[in-house]
Enzyme design. Sequence first.
Site, mmCIF file in Angstrom:
data_model
loop_
_atom_site.group_PDB
_atom_site.id
_atom_site.type_symbol
_atom_site.label_atom_id
_atom_site.label_comp_id
_atom_site.label_asym_id
_atom_site.label_seq_id
_atom_site.Cartn_x
_atom_site.Cartn_y
_atom_site.Cartn_z
ATOM 1 N N ALA A 123 26.106 13.354 54.347
ATOM 2 C CA ALA A 123 26.065 11.867 53.990
ATOM 3 C C ALA A 123 26.806 11.616 52.652
ATOM 4 O O ALA A 123 25.968 11.692 51.542
ATOM 5 C CB ALA A 123 25.145 11.089 54.329
ATOM 6 N N GLY A 130 35.753 8.026 48.855
ATOM 7 C CA GLY A 130 36.430 8.770 50.025
ATOM 8 C C GLY A 130 36.908 10.230 49.199
ATOM 9 O O GLY A 130 36.132 11.095 48.881
ATOM 10 N N ARG A 242 35.085 23.563 54.319
ATOM 11 C CA ARG A 242 36.510 23.743 54.502
ATOM 12 C C ARG A 242 36.832 25.006 55.170
ATOM 13 O O ARG A 242 37.710 24.848 55.763
ATOM 14 C CB ARG A 242 37.019 23.482 53.064
ATOM 15 C CG ARG A 242 36.937 22.228 52.566
ATOM 16 C CD ARG A 242 37.083 21.951 50.970
ATOM 17 N NE ARG A 242 37.054 20.378 50.742
ATOM 18 C CZ ARG A 242 36.804 19.989 49.590
ATOM 19 N NH1 ARG A 242 37.137 20.862 48.551
ATOM 20 N NH2 ARG A 242 36.520 18.848 49.523
ATOM 21 N N HIS A 337 56.712 19.937 75.871
ATOM 22 C CA HIS A 337 55.916 19.696 77.102
ATOM 23 C C HIS A 337 57.033 18.377 77.464
ATOM 24 O O HIS A 337 56.766 17.886 78.715
ATOM 25 C CB HIS A 337 54.720 19.247 77.047
ATOM 26 C CG HIS A 337 53.736 20.607 77.287
ATOM 27 N ND1 HIS A 337 53.660 21.520 76.056
ATOM 28 C CD2 HIS A 337 53.067 20.986 78.122
ATOM 29 C CE1 HIS A 337 52.951 22.203 76.387
ATOM 30 N NE2 HIS A 337 52.630 22.194 77.627
ATOM 31 N N GLY A 339 57.962 14.685 78.482
ATOM 32 C CA GLY A 339 57.273 13.695 78.839
ATOM 33 C C GLY A 339 55.985 13.885 79.528
ATOM 34 O O GLY A 339 54.919 13.403 79.356
ATOM 35 N N GLU A 362 36.714 16.418 55.412
ATOM 36 C CA GLU A 362 36.305 17.534 54.371
ATOM 37 C C GLU A 362 37.242 17.928 53.100
ATOM 38 O O GLU A 362 37.350 18.895 52.873
ATOM 39 C CB GLU A 362 35.880 18.783 55.076
ATOM 40 C CG GLU A 362 34.752 18.358 56.040
ATOM 41 C CD GLU A 362 33.642 19.556 56.516
ATOM 42 O OE1 GLU A 362 33.636 20.637 55.542
ATOM 43 O OE2 GLU A 362 32.940 19.445 57.262
#
Length: 378
Positions: A123, A130, A242, A337, A339, A362
Amino acid sequence: MGFPLTEEQQLIQSSARDFALKEVAPLAEKIDREGVFPAETMKKLAELGLTGIPTPTEYGGGGADFLSYALVIEELAKQCASTAVVLAVHTLTQSPILVFGTEKQKAKFLPMLTHYQVLGGFALTEAGAGSDAGAVSTTAVLDGDHYVINGTKMFITNGDGAGVVILMARTGSEPGTKGITAFIVEKSVSPFEVGKHEDKMGVRGSHTTELIFKNCRVPKENVLGKVGEGFKVAMTALDCGRVGIAAQAVGIAQACLEESISYSKERHQFGKPIAAKQAIKWMIADMAKDVMAARLMVRNAASLKDQGKPFTLEAASAKLFASETAMKHSIKALQIHGGYGYIRGAKVERLMRDAKITEIYEGTSEVQRIVISGNVLR
Ligand code: CAA
């Protein structure tokens, strides 16, 4: 690949590959669609001794090296990026305890995490902190034998299930990165609330929530490292984290490559498999080359850590390159790929959504460039 793995590393890699194919791949689509936390998979990973891979055996961990851990994350991410990040953050919680914890803290908290008696969380992030992690405003005020914590953390991976959280809070009046202290918060002893649950674009099986601390009393013996040195604790942990996210990105990029190879061989247009077309060949060639480079960078960073050498620069470089590789080539894989790739439930559609977050959490790509330039220009 010219980066030889030891027999033990090869064994861990092949066991993780088998496990991921058998146990993780079949659940990946449902986990993504319904946003289900991979609870059963985490229990199985714990039974296999994989919920604390690089933590020493004396604390219940796997006692393996960090490179082995990166190999496992890559294999899991190839099948399900959500499962990979849940395990990566659970493991990230252990590294600062190992580096900065007292013997008493290690003996108490590491076995809980390595045996997966509790899920771990990290946390740091807040609404106003940020990329500028030093702007943490959550406060911790000493009151007798406890610190009283007030504030709200956000974007916390594993937030709703976490039983042990490494929390960064401001204990001093000094501005910025100074005056921040790290704490080990054990939810059963120091209850906190789970706030908003984010409805994310990708890695939907990993739950991302707010954590709300209202007069949360944390014993002062749970200070991790020195008072006022919490920013350093967080940055040291993120160096390890990381490498884990870079490994996750390599797994996603490898999956993009494999999906592109098999689809382009089976899809016929103009009377031939599309793999015969130069446009497709070149996309796949670039993908293969970048995945190879990203994987080498991850192994280089992990191996430097294993040798006890500085690896901040290499971790940031691996994270930057691998995450941009995953994002760039997930777009190409979807393009190959056509559609069919754009339909919900197509693996490449999920891979593209999952790839994006590796450029953000991170430390964003811009933060990695700050770290890299700071290291090379010094
Ligand atoms: N190891 C040890 N110490 C470090 C360090 C490291 N890797 N990096 C910096 N430090 C130390 C510095 O040496 C400096 O120490 P002194 O004050 O003693 O000189 C101190 O920390 C401050 O460093 P900076 O001046 O470089 O700090 P800054 O304010 O300029 O910030 C930053 C640098 C790299 C941008 C940093 O704020 C950062 O990494 N931001 C991104 C935060 C981040 O990654 N958040 C992710 C949240 S967790 C997450 O996403 C997990 C998840 O859920 C998946």
